[in-house]
Write a protein that holds these residues in place. Structure first.
Motif, mmCIF file in Angstrom:
data_model
loop_
_atom_site.group_PDB
_atom_site.id
_atom_site.type_symbol
_atom_site.label_atom_id
_atom_site.label_comp_id
_atom_site.label_asym_id
_atom_site.label_seq_id
_atom_site.Cartn_x
_atom_site.Cartn_y
_atom_site.Cartn_z
ATOM 1 N N THR A 79 8.724 -11.769 16.978
ATOM 2 C CA THR A 79 9.486 -11.501 15.759
ATOM 3 C C THR A 79 9.814 -10.011 15.682
ATOM 4 O O THR A 79 9.219 -9.186 16.376
ATOM 5 N N SER A 80 10.749 -9.670 14.815
ATOM 6 C CA SER A 80 11.022 -8.251 14.556
ATOM 7 C C SER A 80 9.845 -7.669 13.776
ATOM 8 O O SER A 80 9.055 -8.403 13.163
ATOM 9 N N ALA A 81 9.731 -6.347 13.793
ATOM 10 C CA ALA A 81 8.654 -5.703 13.038
ATOM 11 C C ALA A 81 8.802 -5.987 11.548
ATOM 12 O O ALA A 81 7.800 -6.164 10.839
ATOM 13 N N LEU A 82 10.039 -6.057 11.061
ATOM 14 C CA LEU A 82 10.282 -6.327 9.644
ATOM 15 C C LEU A 82 9.727 -7.695 9.248
ATOM 16 O O LEU A 82 9.009 -7.824 8.247
ATOM 17 N N THR A 83 10.025 -8.705 10.041
ATOM 18 C CA THR A 83 9.525 -10.056 9.756
ATOM 19 C C THR A 83 8.010 -10.127 9.941
ATOM 20 O O THR A 83 7.307 -10.766 9.146
ATOM 21 N N ALA A 84 7.510 -9.461 10.966
ATOM 22 C CA ALA A 84 6.068 -9.470 11.231
ATOM 23 C C ALA A 84 5.288 -8.874 10.061
ATOM 24 O O ALA A 84 4.249 -9.407 9.653
ATOM 25 N N VAL A 85 5.781 -7.786 9.511
ATOM 26 C CA VAL A 85 5.108 -7.145 8.369
ATOM 27 C C VAL A 85 5.206 -8.031 7.129
ATOM 28 O O VAL A 85 4.247 -8.139 6.355
ATOM 29 N N SER A 86 6.345 -8.688 6.942
ATOM 30 C CA SER A 86 6.490 -9.628 5.823
ATOM 31 C C SER A 86 5.452 -10.734 5.905
ATOM 32 O O SER A 86 4.757 -11.046 4.928
ATOM 33 N N LEU A 87 5.334 -11.338 7.087
ATOM 34 C CA LEU A 87 4.387 -12.435 7.271
ATOM 35 C C LEU A 87 2.939 -11.955 7.133
ATOM 36 O O LEU A 87 2.112 -12.633 6.518
ATOM 37 N N SER A 88 2.646 -10.794 7.688
ATOM 38 C CA SER A 88 1.279 -10.259 7.617
ATOM 39 C C SER A 88 0.872 -9.967 6.179
ATOM 40 O O SER A 88 -0.260 -10.266 5.765
ATOM 41 N N THR A 89 1.792 -9.386 5.429
ATOM 42 C CA THR A 89 1.509 -9.046 4.029
ATOM 43 C C THR A 89 1.221 -10.298 3.215
ATOM 44 O O THR A 89 0.257 -10.333 2.429
ATOM 45 N N TYR A 90 2.024 -11.317 3.406
ATOM 46 C CA TYR A 90 1.822 -12.552 2.644
ATOM 47 C C TYR A 90 0.606 -13.321 3.145
ATOM 48 O O TYR A 90 -0.036 -14.036 2.361
ATOM 49 N N LEU A 91 0.282 -13.192 4.399
ATOM 50 C CA LEU A 91 -0.939 -13.823 4.914
ATOM 51 C C LEU A 91 -2.160 -13.252 4.192
ATOM 52 O O LEU A 91 -3.049 -14.006 3.765
ATOM 53 N N ILE A 92 -2.195 -11.931 4.040
ATOM 54 C CA ILE A 92 -3.309 -11.296 3.329
ATOM 55 C C ILE A 92 -3.307 -11.705 1.861
ATOM 56 O O ILE A 92 -4.364 -11.966 1.265
ATOM 57 N N ALA A 93 -2.119 -11.790 1.261
ATOM 58 C CA ALA A 93 -2.025 -12.205 -0.141
ATOM 59 C C ALA A 93 -2.533 -13.642 -0.319
ATOM 60 O O ALA A 93 -3.195 -13.958 -1.322
ATOM 61 N N ILE A 94 -2.235 -14.510 0.640
ATOM 62 C CA ILE A 94 -2.716 -15.905 0.575
ATOM 63 C C ILE A 94 -4.231 -15.948 0.705
ATOM 64 O O ILE A 94 -4.908 -16.705 -0.013
ATOM 65 N N LEU A 95 -4.795 -15.139 1.614
ATOM 66 C CA LEU A 95 -6.259 -15.076 1.735
ATOM 67 C C LEU A 95 -6.878 -14.600 0.425
ATOM 68 O O LEU A 95 -7.927 -15.100 0.002
ATOM 69 N N GLY A 96 -6.209 -13.638 -0.215
ATOM 70 C CA GLY A 96 -6.692 -13.165 -1.508
ATOM 71 C C GLY A 96 -6.672 -14.270 -2.546
ATOM 72 O O GLY A 96 -7.623 -14.428 -3.332
ATOM 73 N N PHE A 97 -5.597 -15.046 -2.558
ATOM 74 C CA PHE A 97 -5.501 -16.161 -3.508
ATOM 75 C C PHE A 97 -6.597 -17.189 -3.254
ATOM 76 O O PHE A 97 -7.213 -17.713 -4.192
ATOM 77 N N ILE A 98 -6.852 -17.483 -1.989
ATOM 78 C CA ILE A 98 -7.921 -18.436 -1.650
ATOM 79 C C ILE A 98 -9.257 -17.956 -2.204
ATOM 80 O O ILE A 98 -10.037 -18.722 -2.789
ATOM 81 N N GLY A 99 -9.513 -16.647 -2.035
ATOM 82 C CA GLY A 99 -10.764 -16.089 -2.531
ATOM 83 C C GLY A 99 -10.868 -16.101 -4.040
ATOM 84 O O GLY A 99 -11.878 -16.542 -4.606
ATOM 85 N N PHE A 100 -9.818 -15.630 -4.710
ATOM 86 C CA PHE A 100 -9.838 -15.588 -6.172
ATOM 87 C C PHE A 100 -9.898 -16.991 -6.775
ATOM 88 O O PHE A 100 -10.673 -17.255 -7.699
ATOM 89 N N SER A 101 -9.070 -17.904 -6.258
ATOM 90 C CA SER A 101 -8.998 -19.257 -6.833
ATOM 91 C C SER A 101 -10.295 -20.030 -6.616
ATOM 92 O O SER A 101 -10.626 -20.927 -7.397
ATOM 93 N N HIS A 109 -5.512 -23.500 -13.921
ATOM 94 C CA HIS A 109 -5.730 -22.054 -13.944
ATOM 95 C C HIS A 109 -5.407 -21.432 -12.588
ATOM 96 O O HIS A 109 -4.921 -20.293 -12.506
ATOM 97 N N LYS A 110 -5.659 -22.174 -11.520
ATOM 98 C CA LYS A 110 -5.358 -21.664 -10.188
ATOM 99 C C LYS A 110 -3.846 -21.521 -9.992
ATOM 100 O O LYS A 110 -3.384 -20.582 -9.334
ATOM 101 N N ILE A 111 -3.087 -22.436 -10.566
ATOM 102 C CA ILE A 111 -1.619 -22.338 -10.490
ATOM 103 C C ILE A 111 -1.138 -21.113 -11.261
ATOM 104 O O ILE A 111 -0.269 -20.368 -10.798
ATOM 105 N N LEU A 112 -1.726 -20.904 -12.438
ATOM 106 C CA LEU A 112 -1.372 -19.713 -13.219
ATOM 107 C C LEU A 112 -1.750 -18.443 -12.459
ATOM 108 O O LEU A 112 -1.023 -17.445 -12.493
ATOM 109 N N LEU A 113 -2.887 -18.495 -11.776
ATOM 110 C CA LEU A 113 -3.315 -17.349 -10.966
ATOM 111 C C LEU A 113 -2.312 -17.073 -9.851
ATOM 112 O O LEU A 113 -2.003 -15.908 -9.549
ATOM 113 N N ALA A 114 -1.785 -18.128 -9.239
ATOM 114 C CA ALA A 114 -0.774 -17.961 -8.184
ATOM 115 C C ALA A 114 0.457 -17.243 -8.734
ATOM 116 O O ALA A 114 1.042 -16.379 -8.061
ATOM 117 N N LEU A 115 0.845 -17.580 -9.955
ATOM 118 C CA LEU A 115 1.975 -16.892 -10.594
ATOM 119 C C LEU A 115 1.664 -15.415 -10.797
ATOM 120 O O LEU A 115 2.513 -14.546 -10.563
#
Length: 626
Positions: A79-101, A109-115
């Motif tokens: 992938t391009s660096a732009l796409t790679a950074v986009s995917l990496s950033t959201y991957l970390i955000a998803i891991l954060g959501f898994i932890g918080f939820s 409440h988990k759906i509201l947390l996702a928002l």
């Protein structure tokens, strides 16, 4: 299909996935209309990845965790660096959501947390990309592993992962040290309360000790290799703490009185304030308070909220940046989790629960829509991704761009090889190698936005003379103009040098002041007769330093030495020993010191030293590109 939607688990996963995909399609690096140069640095560092660059160019904070993680997508999936950074950033955000939820019980409440995490309030959209937000995501995933540890059969693996995640969180943001310290302290206290003794497993102590050493050495090594930022960890005095606090009070006062430009921010803060005051009344009831204080996760987020907020008040770095709202993404996350945990554990009537949840839903939905409102009606009044606009620069081929910091790095993030860009020389230049690359290019453009009032016919950048070579044009929403690099020929007048003024005389032939150093001057032998001008010097190439000198009463074969240095004397570029047979007496002449440069240098200086066997007259100097 009907049965699919009747299953609450399916609806939950579908809702969360929908929120994440919707967020990615508007606010990832590929699609964000407000992408800026700070964001673009992650892309550039991913594209030009260097494993020895632990921190972003030009600083010793904001670890290069995302550029490192992006290599997986760049190397494996091409992938391009732009796409790679986009995917990496959201991957970390998803891991954060898994932890918080994982700390919440109710799927609603988990759906509201996702928002809250993926479509946050306008001022806190930085939680998706700012280092503080990403460090909280990593710590959140660490809590998931901590919960998992008790009944796991792979405890060694979990402990190793915790060491790596905590280290990564601190690498991403130094502030994570405080939050991790709070988390471990709360877990330690609650463990003692529950067991009435410190009966930790032996391996926990061993891994904790080894993890502490690993984390310390990793961060210490990274800081040592990075560019140091003075006073980054500085502490405010009492007056400065008061100033920090009053800045926050003034903002809230202005916002609540609708005295800021963004009216919807004022509306949001009023909704939040009303909700929070009602919510606080329920928390402070004795039964609820006692119940919540028995919940370790409530105590953790409450302690983190108070301590991190206090840390911002005493931080000199945060005050230097005018108590920027992006720092308070940390309190936004902690307060959100605190509210959800309280709602799930307080004793409330059905009516009270519906009132609080109704207000919370309205607040969260209002916040989720606020960024779209701001994009459409405030700035940039468009949903067009910056990446799409910047792609227009590709039609210019291989080019170099010079502009304002907030334009430059951003303009090269779509195709960093094709488009090289840097801030101008009076701005925050993070990578001098890119500057050198730009001046090796045939086509160089200046970007007017946020920097120039008009395109000058001739301008100096990084000591290179640039001459206007065409008419201005609009590309990617920016006004640019082509410039041509011309060979350097810079005169350095006498006043630009350092010297002892007692040697100044007036030369009636030249009609200006010059320097005369007498023969057999004892003090002149111990130091350079002249030095300076300590300027940034353009390279790469072949150059000549021309000294305008006159000599008389020469009584030795070699009587003076001319030198060219850079970096305050650390780099010796060239030298010329003056011989009696090479010069004329009693006549001004040019003596040249030829030298080559492989890169751009700072603090270039010319020096003259001699042994006293002649009178030396000095008028001025010149730097000439061959």
């Amino acid at each position: 299909m009907k049965n699919f939607f009747l299953n609450t688990k399916n609806v939950y996963y579908l809702a969360v996935a929908g929120i994440i995909i919707f967020s990615f399609s508007f606010f990832s690096y590929n699609f964000d209309p407000l992408l800026n140069s700070d964001d673009a640095l992650n892309v550039l560092m991913a594209h030009f990845y260097d494993p020895t660059s632990f921190y972003c160019w030009g600083q010793d904070r904001g670890g290069t965790f995302i550029p490192m993680l992006s290599q997986v997508f760049i190397k494996i999936f091409q992938t391009s660096a732009l796409t790679a950074v986009s995917l990496s950033t959201y991957l970390i955000a998803i891991l954060g959501f898994i932890g918080f939820s994982n700390l919440l019980k109710k799927k609603f409440h988990k759906i509201l947390l996702a928002l809250i995490l993926f479509l946050p309030f306008h001022k806190f959209f930085c939680v998706l990309r700012f280092p503080i937000g990403m460090s909280y995501d990593l710590i959140a995933f660490a809590t998931f592993l901590i919960v998992l540890y008790k009944n796991s059969t792979k405890k060694h693996l979990i402990l190793i992962l915790l060491i790596l995640i905590f280290t990564a969180a601190i690498w991403v943001s130094d502030l994570a040290m405080v939050t991790i310290g709070i988390l471990l302290s709360v877990l330690f206290i609650f463990h003692y309360i529950e067991n009435q003794r410190f009966n930790f497993e032996k391996k926990i102590f061993i891994y904790s000790f080894l993890g502490l050493i690993f984390c310390f050495l990793f961060i210490k090594t990274g800081k040592r290799l990075a560019s140091h930022i003075p006073n980054y960890l500085g502490i405010n005095n009492l007056e400065e703490i008061k100033k920090s606090f009053l800045m926050l009070v003034d903002f809230w006062a202005d916002a609540l009185r609708f005295r800021i430009n963004e009216t919807f921010v004022s509306v949001y803060l009023w909704i939040f304030l009303i909700f929070f005051l009602i919510f606080l009344q329920f928390i402070l009831r004795k039964k609820n308070l006692l119940t919540l204080l028995k919940n370790k996760w409530f105590v953790f987020f409450a302690a983190d909220l108070v301590i991190i907020f206090s840390t911002f008040l005493v931080s000199a770095h945060v005050l230097k940046h005018n108590m920027g709202y992006w720092y308070f993404a940390a309190t936004y996350i902690s307060l959100s989790m605190l509210i959800f945990i309280a709602l799930e554990n307080m004793i409330l009537t059905n009516f009270q629960t519906k009132i609080l949840q109704g207000m919370l839903i309205f607040l969260i939905l209002f916040g989720a829509g606020s960024q779209f409102f701001a994009l459409k009606f405030i700035h940039p009044k468009s949903f067009t991704p910056q990446a799409e606009l910047i792609s227009e620069f590709k039609k210019l081929g291989e080019i170099g761009l010079i502009g304002d910091y907030w334009e430059s790095y951003l303009l090269s993030c779509v195709d960093p090889d094709m488009t090289k860009a840097t801030p101008h020389d009076q701005n925050y230049v993070r990578n001098s190698k890119i500057v050198d690359d730009i001046f090796q290019r045939k086509n160089i453009y200046l970007v007017k936005n946020r920097w120039l009032e008009t395109f000058l016919d001739t301008i100096y950048q990084f000591s290179y003379p640039l001459v206007k070579d065409g008419l201005p044009m609009l590309v990617g929403g920016r006004e640019i103009c082509k410039y041509k690099k011309v060979k350097l020929q810079q005169t350095i007048s006498l006043e630009k040098f350092k010297f002892d003024e007692k040697y100044l005389i007036f030369d009636s032939v030249l009609n200006r002041k010059i320097l005369l150093f007498p023969k057999n001057c004892a003090e002149c032998k111990t130091k350079s007769l002249i030095s300076g001008p300590y300027i940034s010097f353009a390279g790469i190439g072949e150059y000549s330093a021309r000294f305008f000198l006159k000599f008389s009463n020469i009584s030795a074969d070699t009587f003076a030495v001319l030198d060219v240095f850079a970096e305050f004397g650390a780099v010796h570029l060239g030298q010329k020993k003056i011989s009696k047979t090479e010069v004329f007496e009693n006549k001004f002449q040019i003596i040249e010191v030829n030298f080559k440069t492989q890169r751009r240098h700072n603090d270039m200086e010319l020096r003259i030293s001699y042994d006293g066997n002649a009178e030396i007259y000095f008028s001025n100097a010149e730097i000439y590109e061959k």
